[in-house]
Design an enzyme around this catalytic site. Structure first.
Site, mmCIF file in Angstrom:
data_model
loop_
_atom_site.group_PDB
_atom_site.id
_atom_site.type_symbol
_atom_site.label_atom_id
_atom_site.label_comp_id
_atom_site.label_asym_id
_atom_site.label_seq_id
_atom_site.Cartn_x
_atom_site.Cartn_y
_atom_site.Cartn_z
ATOM 1 N N GLU A 1 -28.696 20.265 -12.079
ATOM 2 C CA GLU A 1 -27.300 19.884 -11.858
ATOM 3 C C GLU A 1 -26.588 19.920 -13.206
ATOM 4 O OE1 GLU A 1 -25.094 16.516 -9.377
ATOM 5 O OE2 GLU A 1 -25.733 15.766 -11.323
ATOM 6 N N HIS B 1 -19.635 3.453 -14.471
ATOM 7 C CA HIS B 1 -21.035 3.379 -14.073
ATOM 8 C C HIS B 1 -21.637 2.029 -14.469
ATOM 9 C CE1 HIS B 1 -25.361 4.464 -14.246
ATOM 10 N NE2 HIS B 1 -25.027 5.156 -13.176
HETATM 11 P P1 0O2 Z 1 -27.754 9.354 -12.109
HETATM 12 O O1 0O2 Z 1 -28.012 8.102 -12.843
HETATM 13 O O2 0O2 Z 1 -26.729 10.234 -12.818
HETATM 14 O O3 0O2 Z 1 -28.971 10.095 -11.716
HETATM 15 P P2 0O2 Z 1 -25.580 14.711 -2.915
HETATM 16 O O4 0O2 Z 1 -26.833 14.861 -3.744
HETATM 17 O O5 0O2 Z 1 -24.615 15.835 -3.113
HETATM 18 O O6 0O2 Z 1 -25.854 14.472 -1.480
HETATM 19 P P3 0O2 Z 1 -24.595 12.730 -4.736
HETATM 20 O O7 0O2 Z 1 -25.834 12.592 -5.533
HETATM 21 O O8 0O2 Z 1 -23.803 11.453 -4.554
HETATM 22 O O9 0O2 Z 1 -24.872 13.350 -3.323
HETATM 23 O O10 0O2 Z 1 -23.751 13.872 -5.450
HETATM 24 P P4 0O2 Z 1 -22.547 13.847 -6.418
HETATM 25 O O11 0O2 Z 1 -21.318 13.306 -5.796
HETATM 26 O O12 0O2 Z 1 -22.481 15.248 -6.915
HETATM 27 O O13 0O2 Z 1 -22.935 12.820 -7.595
HETATM 28 C C1 0O2 Z 1 -24.062 12.964 -8.368
HETATM 29 C C2 0O2 Z 1 -23.895 12.379 -9.759
HETATM 30 O O14 0O2 Z 1 -22.538 12.475 -10.202
HETATM 31 C C3 0O2 Z 1 -24.232 10.902 -9.897
HETATM 32 O O15 0O2 Z 1 -25.592 10.761 -10.106
HETATM 33 C C4 0O2 Z 1 -23.423 10.496 -11.136
HETATM 34 O O16 0O2 Z 1 -24.052 10.966 -12.318
HETATM 35 C C5 0O2 Z 1 -22.156 11.325 -10.942
HETATM 36 N N1 0O2 Z 1 -21.167 10.583 -10.141
HETATM 37 C C6 0O2 Z 1 -20.748 10.907 -8.894
HETATM 38 N N2 0O2 Z 1 -19.799 10.054 -8.480
HETATM 39 C C7 0O2 Z 1 -19.597 9.165 -9.474
HETATM 40 C C8 0O2 Z 1 -18.707 8.037 -9.645
HETATM 41 O O17 0O2 Z 1 -17.941 7.666 -8.769
HETATM 42 N N3 0O2 Z 1 -18.788 7.380 -10.831
HETATM 43 C C9 0O2 Z 1 -19.648 7.743 -11.827
HETATM 44 N N4 0O2 Z 1 -19.641 7.027 -12.956
HETATM 45 N N5 0O2 Z 1 -20.495 8.791 -11.694
HETATM 46 C C10 0O2 Z 1 -20.465 9.489 -10.540
HETATM 47 P P5 0O2 Z 1 -26.407 9.487 -9.563
HETATM 48 O O18 0O2 Z 1 -27.434 10.011 -8.629
HETATM 49 O O19 0O2 Z 1 -25.485 8.441 -9.045
HETATM 50 O O20 0O2 Z 1 -27.100 8.831 -10.763
#
Ligand code: 0O2
Length: 238
Positions: free
Chosen positions: A172, A188
């Site tokens: 990603e 976050h």
């Molecule tokens: P971490 O700690 O980064 O691993 P999907 O896999 O498409 O079904 P997902 O994972 O919600 O669903 O996809 P999306 O929307 O692409 O978001 C993935 C990552 O984007 C998140 O990883 C965050 O890093 C970032 N992100 C998405 N939305 C937000 C938000 O509203 N606020 C912040 N700060 N970051 C966001 P993870 O898995 O949450 O965690």
């Protein structure tokens, strides 16, 4: 309105459910230590490939146009805790094949750019490369999330070359400006402060949303300043 007894029971059931799942997950990781380590190593190699591609583009822009579109690159392999949370949310069963097929962000590369236009420029340059395959694109810049989150997310497949094998791995790639990254990092951290009163949470969400709008405005103005300067000195990027 639920009474305190019902709330406590729900909470106890939830903790019980989560701990059972956690135990299963830990047992799975322990039983598959070697394959899990191998898969995580492959993801780290894929991160190296994508990072190198981004650094090469940055070097080339520096040489051709005397500027660096990339401010910094941050990479990570998803933590086991975060992986387990996501598997739970997406109902992914405990198998290496399922994990690899259904969890697309085990390898993550975050590219922090100076200006919003650089994001699309770099993403296009990456996607034009003949060993990169686009799996999914989420443009949270043209369509921000309801809370104000902005970023361009690409899920790409990149080959890694091992001793006797070529393997395509998913990575990603998140592209953000400095302002988008600043906002997302603070949001976050605040998201995990769970024990705040509800009125305060609502107020903070509204505040964060407004901050996201303000910082998007700032990004636009900085982009305009850069474009004016580029026009003045006759600089163009093909
Ligand atoms: P971490 O700690 O980064 O691993 P999907 O896999 O498409 O079904 P997902 O994972 O919600 O669903 O996809 P999306 O929307 O692409 O978001 C993935 C990552 O984007 C998140 O990883 C965050 O890093 C970032 N992100 C998405 N939305 C937000 C938000 O509203 N606020 C912040 N700060 N970051 C966001 P993870 O898995 O949450 O965690």
């Amino acid at each position: 309105m639920k009474n305190i007894r019902e709330i406590l029971k729900e909470r106890r059931d939830e903790i019980f459910r989560l701990s059972i799942l956690s135990e299963e997950f830990i047992a799975f990781i322990q039983a598959n230590k070697r394959p899990v380590d191998r898969l995580m190593t492959y993801y780290r190699c894929a991160i190296m490939e994508v990072e190198t591609k981004m650094k090469v583009l940055d070097e080339q822009f520096s040489l051709e146009y005397d500027r660096n579109p990339i401010e910094s690159i941050k990479s990570r392999v998803k933590s086991m805790e975060s992986l387990m949370d996501k598997m739970r949310r997406k109902n992914v069963s405990l198998s290496m094949e399922e994990i690899e097929a259904k969890i697309h962000d085990i390898a993550g590369v975050r590219v922090i750019c100076s200006f919003p236009e650089d994001i699309y420029l770099l993403a296009d340059c990456l996607l034009q490369q003949d060993d990169i395959r686009l799996i999914e694109k989420k443009d949270y810049i043209s369509k921000p999330k309801a809370n104000g989150y902005r970023s361009l997310h690409l899920i790409v497949e990149v080959p890694i070359f091992l001793q006797n094998e070529k393997r395509n791995m998913k990575v990603e790639v998140q592209f953000r400006t400095i302002a988008m990254d600043f906002w997302a990092s603070l949001e976050h951290k605040l998201r995990y402060k769970k024990n705040l009163p509800q009125e305060m949470t609502q107020y903070l969400e509204q505040e964060l949303y407004e901050c996201a709008e303000l910082s998007a405005g700032l990004d636009e103005r900085m982009q305009r300043i850069r474009n004016l300067i580029a026009e003045e000195i006759g600089e163009t990027v093909e």
